[in-house]
Design an enzyme around this catalytic site. Structure first.
Site, PDB file in Angstrom:
ATOM      1  N   PHE A  78       1.154  -1.068  -0.470  1.00  0.00           N
ATOM      2  CA  PHE A  78      -0.149  -0.222  -0.292  1.00  0.00           C
ATOM      3  C   PHE A  78       0.752   1.516   0.141  1.00  0.00           C
ATOM      4  CE2 PHE A  78      -2.573   2.654   2.820  1.00  0.00           C
ATOM      5  CZ  PHE A  78      -3.808   3.505   2.306  1.00  0.00           C
ATOM      6  N   SER A 154       4.016  -5.970   3.148  1.00  0.00           N
ATOM      7  CA  SER A 154       2.485  -5.856   2.680  1.00  0.00           C
ATOM      8  C   SER A 154       1.495  -6.745   2.556  1.00  0.00           C
ATOM      9  CB  SER A 154       2.715  -4.494   3.599  1.00  0.00           C
ATOM     10  OG  SER A 154       1.426  -3.494   4.119  1.00  0.00           O
ATOM     11  N   LEU A 155       0.476  -5.581   1.770  1.00  0.00           N
ATOM     12  CA  LEU A 155      -0.046  -6.096   0.316  1.00  0.00           C
ATOM     13  C   LEU A 155       0.670  -7.537  -0.358  1.00  0.00           C
ATOM     14  CD1 LEU A 155      -2.506  -3.809  -0.253  1.00  0.00           C
ATOM     15  CD2 LEU A 155      -3.057  -5.750   1.184  1.00  0.00           C
ATOM     16  N   ASP A 178       6.372  -8.268   7.409  1.00  0.00           N
ATOM     17  CA  ASP A 178       4.907  -7.960   7.601  1.00  0.00           C
ATOM     18  C   ASP A 178       3.959  -8.263   7.191  1.00  0.00           C
ATOM     19  OD1 ASP A 178       4.304  -7.170  10.365  1.00  0.00           O
ATOM     20  OD2 ASP A 178       3.941  -5.691   9.735  1.00  0.00           O
ATOM     21  N   ARG A 192      -5.165 -15.392   1.256  1.00  0.00           N
ATOM     22  CA  ARG A 192      -3.544 -14.670   2.262  1.00  0.00           C
ATOM     23  C   ARG A 192      -2.917 -15.527   1.772  1.00  0.00           C
ATOM     24  NH1 ARG A 192      -2.840 -18.170   5.978  1.00  0.00           N
ATOM     25  NH2 ARG A 192      -4.859 -19.324   7.390  1.00  0.00           N
ATOM     26  N   ASP A 194      -0.021 -18.582   2.719  1.00  0.00           N
ATOM     27  CA  ASP A 194      -0.319 -19.610   2.865  1.00  0.00           C
ATOM     28  C   ASP A 194       1.464 -19.942   2.706  1.00  0.00           C
ATOM     29  OD1 ASP A 194      -1.899 -21.427   4.308  1.00  0.00           O
ATOM     30  OD2 ASP A 194      -1.529 -23.236   2.543  1.00  0.00           O
ATOM     31  N   ASP A 197       2.633 -22.313  -0.447  1.00  0.00           N
ATOM     32  CA  ASP A 197       1.868 -21.448  -1.386  1.00  0.00           C
ATOM     33  C   ASP A 197       3.368 -20.845  -2.032  1.00  0.00           C
ATOM     34  OD1 ASP A 197      -0.515 -20.011  -0.930  1.00  0.00           O
ATOM     35  OD2 ASP A 197      -0.039 -18.840  -0.484  1.00  0.00           O
ATOM     36  N   HIS A 248       5.895  -1.161  11.466  1.00  0.00           N
ATOM     37  CA  HIS A 248       5.831  -2.141   9.751  1.00  0.00           C
ATOM     38  C   HIS A 248       6.953  -1.855   8.812  1.00  0.00           C
ATOM     39  CE1 HIS A 248       2.838  -4.254   7.398  1.00  0.00           C
ATOM     40  NE2 HIS A 248       2.304  -2.935   6.452  1.00  0.00           N
TER      41      HIS A 248
END
Length: 451
Positions: A78, A154-155, A178, A192, A194, A197, A248
């Protein structure tokens, strides 16, 4: 979410940049964040042939990309102000300094730039689809999924997870720095990042009480300082924007430290941060034990050991210093007392080397219980690693400011390094510590039978 709301309120304007000779990360303004931006993904390739000048690549133009080498994708998160990530250039250069690889910066700033977090998070799957299309073409040219490594911030961590799902977990590795918590906490694995993945998924959680994801998401999940408040970050809103983003972002800077030769951060597999602080989970690295996992780039050295676990997942804890490169050094302070009555309190220990350098550790996270002829092993954490310790000082405290002052009668104190277990252990016998009074002494080598 409260911290997230405050974050939006403190956002400042960021100027757009003029065109440059070399392609650069998209720079937008706060105006763009307010108006909103449509998604546009730009892939920028760096290699040792073009260390400082990126090449814009796509599914038909590969530039200097060598399909026989590791390809590392860096996926940001973000961007509420539209500014480029301040850490991006350092991360690119550091990766190329440790290995000859392809580094691809995934610039989805047009899409991530918005003051409405939901709008950015809703675009994560679309970014993953763009990356899937590109990777498909790289595979056609002879690349291997084993050599695909994704670093998501993050994202970006969840984007990396979505890409991994498209390849049924066959990507070589995903590192989540994070991973974003808001709108992802409590979601099922398909929504999300995992552990399934990629062949190996490692995650650093540095802000689990605000912007980051709390629960484990990888094969190994690292929790620096318990995953909560990071040393050196502002503790109040008076710290401005840093109060909201410092914890973060710390995951990124800890990862960067792992790429520098002077800082190898060791973590300790453990069920909880409290157990780690109490010295219950520091047996790795000892003789006849597996090695301790390393944080960051070299975390996959622990991959083979994890395969022996069922399920192949673990949590690891460690503490850091306040400043770069964040490394701290662990020692055990073993104390046997001969007080008739039980004493409860904390110990502060200071080490001094022959050159006069000093480093101190306050072991006061919870009171230790000293009983007659019982050994108490306290985990001490120092910002410096002093090879030749010439003097040691101890201070005992019950934490009480009123009432009688107590004595702690020490039958034997032993200092042993966890980072360097091969070093001689240092001892001292028959000490009496007066409460809140520093006692300084020269240690001697412990008898070999005690090593």
């Amino acid at each position: 979410m409260l911290r997230l709301s405050f974050f939006f309120g403190l956002i400042c304007l960021v100027k757009t940049d003029t065109d440059e000779t070399c392609p650069s990360f998209t720079k937008l303004s706060f105006h763009s964040a307010v108006v909103g931006t449509g998604l546009n993904v730009k892939l920028m390739l760096y290699t040792r042939k073009n260390l400082t000048c990126a090449q814009v690549i796509n599914s038909t133009i590969f530039g200097n990309l060598n399909v026989t080498k590791k390809t590392t994708f860096i996926v940001h998160g973000f961007r509420p102000t539209g500014s480029p990530p301040v850490w991006m250039e350092d991360l690119v250069q550091s990766l190329l300094s440790v290995e000859d690889m392809n580094v691809i910066v995934v610039d989805w700033n047009r899409g991530a730039t918005t003051v409405i977090y939901n709008h950015a998070s809703s675009k994560t799957r679309k970014v993953a689809e763009v990356l899937k299309k590109f990777i498909d073409q790289v595979l056609v040219e002879g690349a291997s999924l084993d050599n695909i490594y994704m670093i998501g911030v993050s994202l970006g961590a969840h984007i990396s997870g979505f890409v991994g799902k498209m390849y049924n977990g066959q990507l070589g590795r995903i590192t989540g720095l994070d991973p974003a918590g808001p709108l992802f906490n409590g979601r099922p694995p398909e929504d999300r990042l995992d552990p399934g993945d990629a062949q190996f998924v490692d995650v650093i959680h540095s802000d689990i009480d605000a912007l980051g994801y709390k629960e484990p998401l990888g094969n190994i999940d690292f929790y620096p300082n318990g995953g909560l408040d990071q040393p050196g970050c502002p503790k109040t809103i008076l710290g401005g924007l840093q109060y909201f983003k410092c914890d973060h972002q710390r995951s990124v800077y800890l990862y960067l430290s792992s790429l520098r030769e002077n800082c190898a951060i060791t973590a300790y597999p453990c069920d909880s941060y409290r157990d780690y602080r109490n010295g219950k989970c520091v047996n790795c690295g000892m003789p006849q034990k597996e090695s301790c996992p390393l944080l960051g780039y070299y975390a996959d050295n622990w991959k083979e050991y994890l395969k022996q676990k069922e399920p192949p997942m673990t949590k690891a804890f460690f503490d850091t210093a306040e400043e770069k490169p964040f490394c701290i050094y662990h020692y055990f302070v073993d104390i046997i007392t001969w007080n008739k009555n039980i004493r409860r309190g904390s110990i502060t220990i200071r080490l001094t080397d022959r050159a006069g350098n000093t480093t101190e550790s306050k072991i006061n996270h919870e009171p230790a219980t000293f009983q007659k002829y019982h050994q108490v092993s306290l985990l001490a954490r120092f910002n410096q690693d002093l090879d030749k310790v010439a003097a040691i000082s101890l201070v005992f405290s019950t934490g009480s400011t009123i009432g009688p002052k107590y004595k702690l009668r020490i039958l034997r104190m032993k200092l042993r390094s966890l980072a360097h277990p091969e070093r001689p252990q240092l001892c001292r016998y028959d000490l009496v510590l007066m409460e809140n009074t520093e006692t300084v002494f020269q240690p001697i080598l412990c008898p070999r039978l005690q090593m």
